[in-house]
Design an enzyme around this catalytic site. Structure first.
Site, PDB file in Angstrom:
ATOM      1  N   SER A 144      35.411   4.869  52.244  1.00 60.56           N
ATOM      2  CA  SER A 144      34.582   4.428  53.373  1.00 60.56           C
ATOM      3  C   SER A 144      33.481   3.533  52.808  1.00 60.56           C
ATOM      4  CB  SER A 144      33.918   5.650  54.030  1.00 60.56           C
ATOM      5  OG  SER A 144      32.916   5.252  54.944  1.00 60.56           O
ATOM      6  N   TYR A 157      28.638  13.252  54.198  1.00 62.75           N
ATOM      7  CA  TYR A 157      29.839  12.409  54.205  1.00 62.75           C
ATOM      8  C   TYR A 157      29.745  11.363  53.097  1.00 62.75           C
ATOM      9  CZ  TYR A 157      33.497   9.335  56.194  1.00 62.75           C
ATOM     10  OH  TYR A 157      34.617   8.569  56.400  1.00 62.75           O
TER      11      TYR A 157
HETATM   12  P1  NDP Z   1      41.279  10.987  62.128  1.00 64.41           P
HETATM   13  O1  NDP Z   1      40.365  12.142  62.408  1.00 64.41           O
HETATM   14  O2  NDP Z   1      41.925  10.281  63.267  1.00 64.41           O
HETATM   15  O3  NDP Z   1      42.436  11.460  61.128  1.00 64.41           O
HETATM   16  C1  NDP Z   1      42.205  12.311  60.056  1.00 64.41           C
HETATM   17  C2  NDP Z   1      43.550  12.788  59.544  1.00 64.41           C
HETATM   18  O4  NDP Z   1      43.318  13.672  58.446  1.00 64.41           O
HETATM   19  C3  NDP Z   1      44.343  13.549  60.593  1.00 64.41           C
HETATM   20  O5  NDP Z   1      45.666  13.093  60.569  1.00 64.41           O
HETATM   21  C4  NDP Z   1      44.261  14.993  60.136  1.00 64.41           C
HETATM   22  O6  NDP Z   1      45.477  15.643  60.464  1.00 64.41           O
HETATM   23  C5  NDP Z   1      44.145  14.812  58.620  1.00 64.41           C
HETATM   24  N1  NDP Z   1      43.573  15.968  57.964  1.00 64.41           N
HETATM   25  C6  NDP Z   1      42.343  16.511  58.145  1.00 64.41           C
HETATM   26  N2  NDP Z   1      42.211  17.600  57.380  1.00 64.41           N
HETATM   27  C7  NDP Z   1      43.383  17.740  56.689  1.00 64.41           C
HETATM   28  C8  NDP Z   1      43.870  18.682  55.756  1.00 64.41           C
HETATM   29  N3  NDP Z   1      43.122  19.723  55.339  1.00 64.41           N
HETATM   30  N4  NDP Z   1      45.111  18.515  55.244  1.00 64.41           N
HETATM   31  C9  NDP Z   1      45.880  17.482  55.656  1.00 64.41           C
HETATM   32  N5  NDP Z   1      45.483  16.569  56.542  1.00 64.41           N
HETATM   33  C10 NDP Z   1      44.259  16.696  57.063  1.00 64.41           C
HETATM   34  O7  NDP Z   1      40.425   9.980  61.235  1.00 64.41           O
HETATM   35  P2  NDP Z   1      40.640   8.447  60.838  1.00 64.41           P
HETATM   36  O8  NDP Z   1      42.055   8.048  60.985  1.00 64.41           O
HETATM   37  O9  NDP Z   1      39.600   7.668  61.535  1.00 64.41           O
HETATM   38  O10 NDP Z   1      40.232   8.515  59.298  1.00 64.41           O
HETATM   39  C11 NDP Z   1      41.177   8.529  58.250  1.00 64.41           C
HETATM   40  C12 NDP Z   1      40.449   8.351  56.934  1.00 64.41           C
HETATM   41  O11 NDP Z   1      39.666   7.173  56.969  1.00 64.41           O
HETATM   42  C13 NDP Z   1      39.493   9.486  56.578  1.00 64.41           C
HETATM   43  O12 NDP Z   1      39.543   9.729  55.183  1.00 64.41           O
HETATM   44  C14 NDP Z   1      38.143   8.929  56.976  1.00 64.41           C
HETATM   45  O13 NDP Z   1      37.090   9.522  56.258  1.00 64.41           O
HETATM   46  C15 NDP Z   1      38.337   7.466  56.620  1.00 64.41           C
HETATM   47  N6  NDP Z   1      37.444   6.550  57.324  1.00 64.41           N
HETATM   48  C16 NDP Z   1      37.407   6.500  58.703  1.00 64.41           C
HETATM   49  C17 NDP Z   1      36.521   5.641  59.329  1.00 64.41           C
HETATM   50  C18 NDP Z   1      36.399   5.556  60.818  1.00 64.41           C
HETATM   51  O14 NDP Z   1      35.413   4.945  61.292  1.00 64.41           O
HETATM   52  N7  NDP Z   1      37.309   6.102  61.603  1.00 64.41           N
HETATM   53  C19 NDP Z   1      35.635   4.760  58.553  1.00 64.41           C
HETATM   54  C20 NDP Z   1      35.789   4.878  57.127  1.00 64.41           C
HETATM   55  C21 NDP Z   1      36.660   5.740  56.549  1.00 64.41           C
HETATM   56  P3  NDP Z   1      45.668  17.189  60.839  1.00 64.41           P
HETATM   57  O15 NDP Z   1      44.456  17.613  61.623  1.00 64.41           O
HETATM   58  O16 NDP Z   1      46.932  17.175  61.637  1.00 64.41           O
HETATM   59  O17 NDP Z   1      45.821  17.885  59.525  1.00 64.41           O
END
Ligand code: NDP
Length: 259
Positions: A144, A157
């Protein structure tokens, strides 16, 4: 160790390079899975919510895989199911809360470290041997801009994402001389379905306020595009770091809003 309760390991095709995408059940991970499948990879779409993965997998011809990146046994089962791996996208992660340090919820901090930092280390460690068996590999870590800059209320974070950035940089040094590329993708504001909703514990109004008045936040496909660019470069080209923000965002805390 194999999880005795887990389903038998799926058989993966041998004709296409394998790309494992963690957190593929929503947002950036789902978009990345779709895009890498379109680029010719066989995608192993991994996350905890298997129903969502199955739907995605049937659309794009991927293999859904139940994975909790915070669980050793779950990650070991993934490694067992993926004997050879060309690309690993460590995308599973997210933010919890927006509290000042003085009021830090340490449970939130712990969970952010567990998923973003230790989760990506755990999966990388487990799959590196599969990359070396394949003959070459590529680890793409979704960090990020909070891994590079800080903002008020974002310390937990930002600390986790700074740590993930440090691990990514270290890995590149340690694997120098091995055929494994390491890319960090550091997005700014991406409007995904769940990221802010999870951050604010289901408070839809607060989640929506994150994007209020921002003409065009990034969308998940913008980040999938960056992943696809990095992994489809010629094998000798290592894209170290991509920082991508919407034009309205100059820094995490400096966002142009029209309202
Ligand atoms: P979402 O919340 O839409 O997706 C997060 C994903 O992580 C889900 O598919 C969830 O799936 C999975 N996840 C969470 N915990 C676990 C776990 N313990 N094991 C396996 N999978 C897990 O977020 P985004 O798509 O927006 O974000 C994706 C990445 O990008 C993250 O790392 C986030 O920090 C980063 N990011 C996002 C930004 C934004 O503005 N959206 C900006 C910068 C970085 P499930 O619950 O099914 O396990």
């Amino acid at each position: 160790m194999t999880n005795p309760d887990s389903a038998p390991a799926p058989t993966l095709p041998s004709s296409s390079p394998i790309a494992v995408v963690t957190g593929a059940s929503s947002g950036i991970g789902a978009a990345t899975a779709r895009r890498l499948a379109a680029e010719g990879f066989h995608v192993v779409a991994a996350a905890r919510r298997v129903d969502r993965l199955e739907k995605l997998a049937s659309e794009i011809g991927a293999t859904p895989f139940p994975l909790d990146v915070t669980d050793d046994t779950s990650v070991a089962a993934l490694a067992e199911a993926v004997p050879e791996c060309a690309v690993l996208v460590n995308n599973a992660g997210g933010a919890l809360g927006l509290d000042p340090v003085a009021e830090a919820d340490l449970g939130h901090w712990q969970r952010m470290f567990d998923v973003n930092v230790l989760g990506s280390v755990r999966v990388t460690k487990a799959l590196l041997p599969a990359m070396l068996r394949y003959g070459r590999g590529h680890v793409v870590n979704i960090t990020s801009i909070a891994g590079h800059l800080v903002y008020e209320g974002g310390a937990g974070y930002a600390a986790a994402k700074h740590a993930q950035h440090a691990v990514t940089e270290t890995l590149r040094l340690e694997l120098n001389g091995q055929p494994v590329r390491i890319t960090e993708i550091a997005p700014g504001m991406v409007k995904t379905e769940e990221f802010s909703l999870i951050r604010f514990d289901g408070d839809a109004e607060r989640a929506e306020a994150t994007y209020r008045g921002v003409a065009a936040p990034l969308v998940a496909e913008d980040i999938a595009d960056c992943v696809a660019f990095a992994v489809t470069r010629p094998a000798h080209v290592d894209v170290d770091l991509m920082v991508i923000k919407p034009i309205a965002q100059a820094a995490p805390h400096k966002v142009h809003r029209t309202v």
